[in-house]
Design a protein around this motif. Structure first.
Motif, mmCIF file in Angstrom:
data_model
loop_
_atom_site.group_PDB
_atom_site.id
_atom_site.type_symbol
_atom_site.label_atom_id
_atom_site.label_comp_id
_atom_site.label_asym_id
_atom_site.label_seq_id
_atom_site.Cartn_x
_atom_site.Cartn_y
_atom_site.Cartn_z
ATOM 1 N N ALA A 84 0.827 -1.210 0.000
ATOM 2 C CA ALA A 84 0.000 0.000 0.000
ATOM 3 C C ALA A 84 0.859 1.257 0.000
ATOM 4 O O ALA A 84 0.510 2.259 -0.638
ATOM 5 C CB ALA A 84 -0.935 -0.012 1.204
ATOM 6 N N GLU A 144 -1.543 6.807 3.625
ATOM 7 C CA GLU A 144 -2.626 5.874 3.381
ATOM 8 C C GLU A 144 -2.165 4.431 3.582
ATOM 9 O O GLU A 144 -2.935 3.581 4.045
ATOM 10 C CB GLU A 144 -3.169 6.077 1.971
ATOM 11 C CG GLU A 144 -3.858 7.427 1.787
ATOM 12 C CD GLU A 144 -4.291 7.660 0.345
ATOM 13 O OE1 GLU A 144 -4.056 6.774 -0.494
ATOM 14 O OE2 GLU A 144 -4.850 8.737 0.065
ATOM 15 N N LEU A 167 -3.884 1.862 6.230
ATOM 16 C CA LEU A 167 -4.382 0.555 5.819
ATOM 17 C C LEU A 167 -3.740 -0.552 6.652
ATOM 18 O O LEU A 167 -4.416 -1.505 7.079
ATOM 19 C CB LEU A 167 -4.104 0.328 4.335
ATOM 20 C CG LEU A 167 -4.535 -1.030 3.774
ATOM 21 C CD1 LEU A 167 -6.037 -1.213 3.905
ATOM 22 C CD2 LEU A 167 -4.114 -1.175 2.303
#
Length: 475
Positions: A369, A377, A381
């Motif tokens: 990710a 982000e 996640l």
């Protein structure tokens, strides 16, 4: 004399920090002088404050991706405002005594974050080696590497970068007297000398005066802090640099027997340093494990060594900027490629997969990710996956069904923790019971019954033709 040891340690840290400060700045899309300014502030400001005695602060490879993204999105002048606001957030967090809570984070998320950063750094710096502009996204960088390497194999800059990586990788095999020189310094010095002797046609570092790059944020830049995207970047800077600093502090504490780190004070020290860096328009700073471990291994005992390393950075860059101009840019890219490789926990992946597959999945997903999205982000996640994994592992429920022939009712007993994650399993078992017979649903063995699961069980008993008893209530 105690001071002799501190001075010697400070010189070692200075020699390690010099190429790293410049290299991190270039990788972040900023002038190399700004990395040196951040290193100076890390020594003279954060180094003087209480918290951790031996860890060293400065621009970190771990923040390169985030800083580069901020510079590309908002421009270099706004970077100072972002760093300033992040520093104030860190000061507030430290004053609220929240520093210790930064240790409450999954190790798999941390290692995944570092692995994703390492992969992105490696991909981006390979473009720098080849003298090409790197694509914007991490996936685009990785996708373009085969063609880049094929076209640039014969490039002198690639040869310089590859030689630097080879020197760094093989430094530990050299004689002990040679290994007394810090690997980054030795590798950069050797490659710089070789490129000069061979008159290699490669780009070199361009260092101007420090005062020329110091640009305090003005009113227009500070006004952009009201933008939602900028606020998100401020939060990412504050949280990730704080976490990296405090993770580093825990690691450094394990390297020596001196005073332990006060996490709240260290967080405030980092906040003060970043506030000053923001006021100067420089890169964000964080505690860095490479320079910190060099400080401990060089025999430092007090904070004097890290303060003096800031003094040497200031004097060297102010008095001898031309010396830095002899360093090939590709050599600094090689230093960062090697640093990025060391961020990837390759040795621990196979044992982790064998023993804790859930943790390995969280690590890999976080790294992927970070590369595919961005640092903030990706970490969010990873944290979400870690929470879901933990909830799944702790939400074990055992269902025992007593359906003896001739018994007046079916006995169903639940033990463990019944949460929404286990609703499919519970409903599957209950809906498979023979219809038309009374059910005694015993929940007394449950340690926890959440609202979602209680509502589901109540709905099931209401839908069943023969009522079931819920005895007694579980909290």
């Amino acid at each position: 004399m105690p001071w002799r040891g501190e001075i010697a340690a400070s010189l070692v840290v200075f020699l390690v920090a010099l190429p790293l400060c410049a290299g991190v700045a270039i990788a972040s899309g900023a002038p190399p002088e700004l990395g040196l300014v951040t290193g100076i502030v890390g020594g003279l400001v954060a180094g003087l404050l209480p918290g951790s005695s031996l860890q060293v602060s400065g621009p970190a490879a771990g923040l390169t991706v985030l800083v580069f993204d901020a510079v590309q999105r908002y421009g270099l002048p706004v970077l100072g405002a972002i760093v300033l606001a992040a520093g104030l957030v860190q000061l507030a967090l430290g004053a609220l005594r929240l520093g210790r809570w930064f240790r409450a984070i999954s190790i798999a998320v941390v290692e995944g974050m570092l692995a994703g950063i390492g992969l992105t750094i490696i991909a981006g710096q390979l473009y720098t080696m080849a003298g090409e502009k790197a694509p914007g996204s991490g996936l685009a960088k990785l996708a373009g590497l085969p063609a880049l390497l094929w076209d640039g194999l014969a490039s002198p800059a690639v040869a310089v970068g590859a030689a630097t990586v080879a020197c760094l990788a093989g430094w530990r095999f050299l004689p002990r007297r040679v290994r007394a020189v810090p690997a980054p310094l030795g590798a950069v010095a050797l490659v710089t000398a070789a490129s000069w002797l061979l008159a290699a046609p490669v780009a070199h570092l361009e260092i101007a005066g420090l005062l020329g790059v110091v640009q305090p944020p003005g009113g227009d830049e500070l006004a952009r802090l009201a933008e939602l995207g900028v606020l998100g970047t401020v939060a990412a800077f504050a949280l990730i640099s704080s976490a990296e600093s405090l993770f580093s502090a825990a690691a450094v504490d394990g390297m020596h027997t001196g005073p332990r780190t006060d996490y709240d004070k260290e967080l405030m020290a980092q906040g003060a340093g970043n506030t000053v860096c923001g006021l100067l328009g420089a890169l964000p700073m964080t505690a860095v494990i490479v320079r910190s471990s060099a400080n401990v291994q060089a025999g430092a005992r007090t904070k004097a060594s890290r303060v003096l390393h800031g003094v040497w950075l200031l004097l060297f860059t102010a008095a001898l900027p031309g010396v830095l101009g002899a360093i090939p840019v590709a050599a600094l890219a090689g230093v960062l490629v090697h640093a990025g490789w060391r961020l990837i926990p390759l040795r621990g992946l196979v044992p982790l997969w064998r023993r804790h597959r859930g943790e390995a999945v969280v690590l890999a997903a976080t790294a992927g990710a970070v590369v595919a999205l961005n640092l903030f982000e990706g970490v969010l996640l990873g944290l979400l996956l870690a929470v879901v994994k933990t909830a799944w592992e702790t939400s074990h429920v055992h269902i025992e069904v007593d359906d003896r022939p001739g018994a007046p009712q079916i006995g169903v007993a639940l033990t463990g923790s019944a949460t929404f994650l286990r609703i499919p399993h519970i409903l599957g078992t209950l809906e498979a019971l023979p219809p038309g017979r009374p059910v005694d649903l015993d929940l007394s063995g449950l340690r926890h019954l959440d609202h979602a699961c209680r509502t589901t069980l109540t709905d099931w008993t209401d839908r069943r033709n023969t009522p079931a008893r819920l005895v007694p209530d579980a909290a």
